[in-house]
Motif scaffolding. Sequence first.
Motif, PDB file in Angstrom:
ATOM      1  N   ASP A   7     -33.728  66.840 -10.194  1.00 38.53           N
ATOM      2  CA  ASP A   7     -32.820  66.198 -11.133  1.00 38.53           C
ATOM      3  C   ASP A   7     -31.873  65.293 -10.358  1.00 38.53           C
ATOM      4  O   ASP A   7     -31.109  65.754  -9.509  1.00 38.53           O
ATOM      5  CB  ASP A   7     -32.053  67.289 -11.885  1.00 38.53           C
TER       6      ASP A   7
ATOM      7  N   ALA B 243     -30.033  65.880 -17.440  1.00 39.72           N
ATOM      8  CA  ALA B 243     -30.995  65.774 -16.348  1.00 39.72           C
ATOM      9  C   ALA B 243     -31.567  64.365 -16.306  1.00 39.72           C
ATOM     10  O   ALA B 243     -31.730  63.721 -17.352  1.00 39.72           O
ATOM     11  CB  ALA B 243     -32.125  66.782 -16.521  1.00 39.72           C
TER      12      ALA B 243
ATOM     13  N   ASN C 111     -30.485  70.354 -12.522  1.00 36.60           N
ATOM     14  CA  ASN C 111     -31.429  70.823 -13.543  1.00 36.60           C
ATOM     15  C   ASN C 111     -32.847  70.363 -13.215  1.00 36.60           C
ATOM     16  O   ASN C 111     -33.478  69.605 -13.974  1.00 36.60           O
ATOM     17  CB  ASN C 111     -30.985  70.344 -14.919  1.00 36.60           C
ATOM     18  N   HIS C 112     -33.341  70.828 -12.066  1.00 35.04           N
ATOM     19  CA  HIS C 112     -34.665  70.453 -11.596  1.00 35.04           C
ATOM     20  C   HIS C 112     -35.732  71.066 -12.510  1.00 35.04           C
ATOM     21  O   HIS C 112     -35.595  72.211 -12.955  1.00 35.04           O
ATOM     22  CB  HIS C 112     -34.874  70.926 -10.170  1.00 35.04           C
ATOM     23  N   ALA C 113     -36.796  70.317 -12.788  1.00 31.69           N
ATOM     24  CA  ALA C 113     -37.892  70.815 -13.614  1.00 31.69           C
ATOM     25  C   ALA C 113     -38.978  71.388 -12.703  1.00 31.69           C
ATOM     26  O   ALA C 113     -39.340  70.773 -11.690  1.00 31.69           O
ATOM     27  CB  ALA C 113     -38.459  69.707 -14.479  1.00 31.69           C
TER      28      ALA C 113
ATOM     29  N   LEU D 128     -34.901  62.685 -14.517  1.00 30.29           N
ATOM     30  CA  LEU D 128     -36.134  62.908 -13.771  1.00 30.29           C
ATOM     31  C   LEU D 128     -36.844  61.571 -13.573  1.00 30.29           C
ATOM     32  O   LEU D 128     -37.098  60.853 -14.543  1.00 30.29           O
ATOM     33  CB  LEU D 128     -37.035  63.889 -14.518  1.00 30.29           C
TER      34      LEU D 128
ATOM     35  N   THR E 100     -36.880  73.140 -17.237  1.00 29.80           N
ATOM     36  CA  THR E 100     -35.630  73.132 -16.470  1.00 29.80           C
ATOM     37  C   THR E 100     -34.948  74.489 -16.575  1.00 29.80           C
ATOM     38  O   THR E 100     -35.311  75.305 -17.424  1.00 29.80           O
ATOM     39  CB  THR E 100     -34.660  72.066 -16.998  1.00 29.80           C
TER      40      THR E 100
ATOM     41  N   ARG F 283     -42.434  70.785  -8.733  1.00 28.37           N
ATOM     42  CA  ARG F 283     -40.977  70.630  -8.830  1.00 28.37           C
ATOM     43  C   ARG F 283     -40.626  69.151  -8.779  1.00 28.37           C
ATOM     44  O   ARG F 283     -41.132  68.406  -7.927  1.00 28.37           O
ATOM     45  CB  ARG F 283     -40.302  71.355  -7.660  1.00 28.37           C
TER      46      ARG F 283
ATOM     47  N   PRO G 242     -33.184  76.207 -21.907  1.00 24.91           N
ATOM     48  CA  PRO G 242     -33.984  75.378 -21.002  1.00 24.91           C
ATOM     49  C   PRO G 242     -34.573  74.199 -21.772  1.00 24.91           C
ATOM     50  O   PRO G 242     -34.659  74.228 -23.001  1.00 24.91           O
ATOM     51  CB  PRO G 242     -35.108  76.328 -20.540  1.00 24.91           C
TER      52      PRO G 242
END
Length: 262
Positions: free
Chosen positions: A60, A28, A66-68, A30, A100, A57, A215
Motif C-alpha cells: 500500500d 489504500a 493496508n497491503h493486499a 495499490l 487487505t 503481496r 478488510p
Amino acid sequence: MFMQMAARRRRMGGFSPLALFAAGEPGAWLDPSDLTTLFQDDAGTTPVTAAGQSVGRILDKSGRGNHATQSVFASRPIYQVDSGGRGYLSFDGTDDFMVTPTITPGTDKVQVFAGVRKLSDALQAIFLEFSPSTATNNGTFRMTFPTNSGVAGYAWQSKGTVLSGVVSPTNYPAPITTVVTGIGDIAADNATIRTDGVQAVVSTDQGTGNYLAYPMYIGMRGGTSLPFNGRLYGLITRFGANLTADQISQTERWMNARTGAF
C-alpha cells in the motif's frame, strides 16, 4: 518504454495520489506499475522481478500499511505487462483474489478509483468489496464488473444501513479497458459511478452511519464467490471528505496513464 512513461508524467503535471491521503485519510493505494511494491509471497520476502510471476503481496503506497496479500499460491494473481509497457495483475476468474487488513474508515464518505480490463461478461463478478458481503453487512460498498451475468455494464453500490446502487450509463462489452470511479456518501445519499469520466448518479436512501471496519477484498466476494476475470492496473480507495471535481479528474487521468483506457 521510458519515453512513454516520461510523456505520461509530463501530462500529469507532477500529480501523485499520495496527495489524497495528506490529511491522514484511511484507505489504500495499490500500484502494480511499481514493481518495487510487488512480492511473490504474502510475507513480502521474495520480490517480483518479471512478468509471469505470481503476486502474494502488493504494498500500500498510501502510507497506511493496508497491503493486499494472498497466502494461497493457486489463488494469487499473476504480474504481467501489456503491449504498451503497463504492468498489471491478472485475475483468472476462478479463484484469484487478494485481501487487505481491516480498515477503519471513521467516516461516511469514500472514493474509489480503479484501472481495469474486463475480459468476460459471462458471469457476474465482484471486482472489489469492502467486507465479506454488502448483502449481509452495513457500512460497506462494492464494485461489480460485470453488473450481472450477461450484462456488460459496471455497477457501484454503497450502504449505510440501506443498500443503494448505480450502474454505468451504457454497457461496456468485454474485453474492454476502463477507468472506473465509485463515490459514496451515506449521509448525502449519493452513489456515483464514473466510467472513463462519464458519470451516473443516484440519490436513493443509504440509511445511516459510517463505513465500518472491514478488510477489503479484491477480485472475489469474501474470497469465496463471484470471481473477477480481468486485469487490475491500479486501485485507490480513500475514506474522507468529498473530493473536488478537479481532484477527481486529476486522479482519473493519473490512473488512465497506467491503464490506457482513454
